[in-house]
Write an enzyme that holds these catalytic residues in place. Structure first.
Site, PDB file in Angstrom:
ATOM      1  N   GLU A  71       0.848  -1.183   0.000  1.00  0.00           N
ATOM      2  CA  GLU A  71       0.000   0.000   0.000  1.00  0.00           C
ATOM      3  C   GLU A  71       0.889   1.241   0.000  1.00  0.00           C
ATOM      4  O   GLU A  71       1.938   1.267   0.660  1.00  0.00           O
ATOM      5  CB  GLU A  71      -0.876  -0.017   1.261  1.00  0.00           C
ATOM      6  CG  GLU A  71      -1.737   1.214   1.488  1.00  0.00           C
ATOM      7  CD  GLU A  71      -2.513   1.133   2.808  1.00  0.00           C
ATOM      8  OE1 GLU A  71      -3.330   2.050   3.041  1.00  0.00           O
ATOM      9  OE2 GLU A  71      -2.318   0.179   3.585  1.00  0.00           O
ATOM     10  N   LYS A  86      -9.690   1.969  -1.655  1.00  0.00           N
ATOM     11  CA  LYS A  86      -9.900   1.409  -0.318  1.00  0.00           C
ATOM     12  C   LYS A  86     -11.267   1.801   0.220  1.00  0.00           C
ATOM     13  O   LYS A  86     -11.646   2.973   0.223  1.00  0.00           O
ATOM     14  CB  LYS A  86      -8.798   1.907   0.622  1.00  0.00           C
ATOM     15  CG  LYS A  86      -8.787   1.261   1.994  1.00  0.00           C
ATOM     16  CD  LYS A  86      -7.558   1.732   2.760  1.00  0.00           C
ATOM     17  CE  LYS A  86      -7.428   1.068   4.113  1.00  0.00           C
ATOM     18  NZ  LYS A  86      -6.202   1.554   4.820  1.00  0.00           N
ATOM     19  N   CYS A 140      -5.303  -3.185   2.916  1.00  0.00           N
ATOM     20  CA  CYS A 140      -5.092  -3.144   4.359  1.00  0.00           C
ATOM     21  C   CYS A 140      -6.344  -3.492   5.174  1.00  0.00           C
ATOM     22  O   CYS A 140      -6.754  -4.641   5.226  1.00  0.00           O
ATOM     23  CB  CYS A 140      -4.549  -1.762   4.727  1.00  0.00           C
ATOM     24  SG  CYS A 140      -3.608  -1.703   6.271  1.00  0.00           S
TER      25      CYS A 140
END
Length: 283
Positions: free
Chosen positions: A43, A116, A148
């Protein structure tokens, strides 16, 4: 059936884009020398992550916002060449907002992009949220991406698996615990959660799983590394530990999925009509 060599990176990246491209280039070449066909970088590997996840923490202007079809992503694609490469960056949306995004490229260009969806702590002060999960086809098979904290929600990976993803790729800037951190990252409770989520998401969906993560420190954050390749049974085939490096494993993906799903098929045996709860209509 053909085996695929795949790799997930644990590495440090910061605000300096030239330094980030140099680091990404080194990792891509290292993977290429090992015959890797699919590489996952962390990321925010183009421009770095946030300095802090606390409301009163250290702040700066944040990573540079890059267009999904801009010169930086084209540069990444050129570095990838015949390899399929997944990498995180800060996306400049056409709507004027910034997104924490991950892109999948080959030398032919962009194959897929994900924004995200789930934002931990104060991340929503820096990024807008994405609104969907989807799988897409690549030269090495059908993959789905997440970032994540997305992997903490079973629905994320399940949505990708139901959309036909054979390989789940999650890129992270996952730090160690914010309170009572372990002196040794290998014993950190947030590191254990990172690993548990990776293994559970692979096993419950019976897909291959690549997990890349930042390493080292950035601002107030100390990242847990722990990049890995996980098979559809939830077994870790290769891992970096908490330091930097490449986790490399080779697997016949189609055969691995077929074997894992032969007797107990978690997707096949679902009973979605029973997955309801009081108040679901208004949730």
């Amino acid at each position: 059936m053909t085996a695929l060599r795949m790799a997930a990176a644990s590495a440090a990246f910061g605000r300096d884009l030239e330094a980030d491209f140099a680091a990404a280039g080194r990792l891509i070449e290292e993977a290429r020398e090992q015959g890797v066909g699919l590489l996952a970088l962390p990321e925010a590997c183009l421009g770095g992550y946030l300095l802090s996840l606390d409301d009163d923490g250290e702040l700066d202007a944040g990573p540079p916002a890059l267009a999904a079809d801009g010169p930086e992503i084209r540069r990444l694609a050129a570095l990838a060449g015949s390899m399929t490469v997944v990498a995180g960056y800060c996306e400049a949306g056409a709507d004027g907002r910034r997104y924490n995004s991950v892109v999948c490229v080959t030398g032919d260009g962009v194959l897929g992009n994900h924004r995200k969806v789930h934002q931990p702590l104060s991340e929503d002060a820096s990024y807008a949220s994405g609104d969907r999960f989807h799988a897409f086809d690549t030269p090495i098979g059908r993959i789905g991406m997440m970032i994540c904290y997305d992997k903490a929600f079973p629905e994320s990976a399940r949505a990708l698996a139901l959309d036909g993803a054979e390989i789940g790729v999650v890129v992270s800037a996952w730090p160690g615990a914010r309170t009572a951190p372990a002196a040794d990252l290998a014993n950190d409770r947030w590191k254990r959660r990172f690993d548990l989520f990776d293994r559970a998401r692979a096993l419950e969906n019976q897909i291959v799983w690549l997990s890349a993560n930042q390493a080292g420190t950035f601002g107030s954050l100390r990242f847990v590394g722990s990049a890995k390749v996980v098979d559809p049974g939830g077994e870790i085939l290769a891992g970096t530990g908490v330091g930097p490096g490449l986790a490399v494993a080779e697997l016949d993906v189609a055969r691995a999925l077929e074997t894992a799903r032969r007797s107990m098929g978690h997707l096949r045996d679902r009973r979605p009509e029973t997955y309801t709860y009081a108040g679901a209509a208004s949730a």
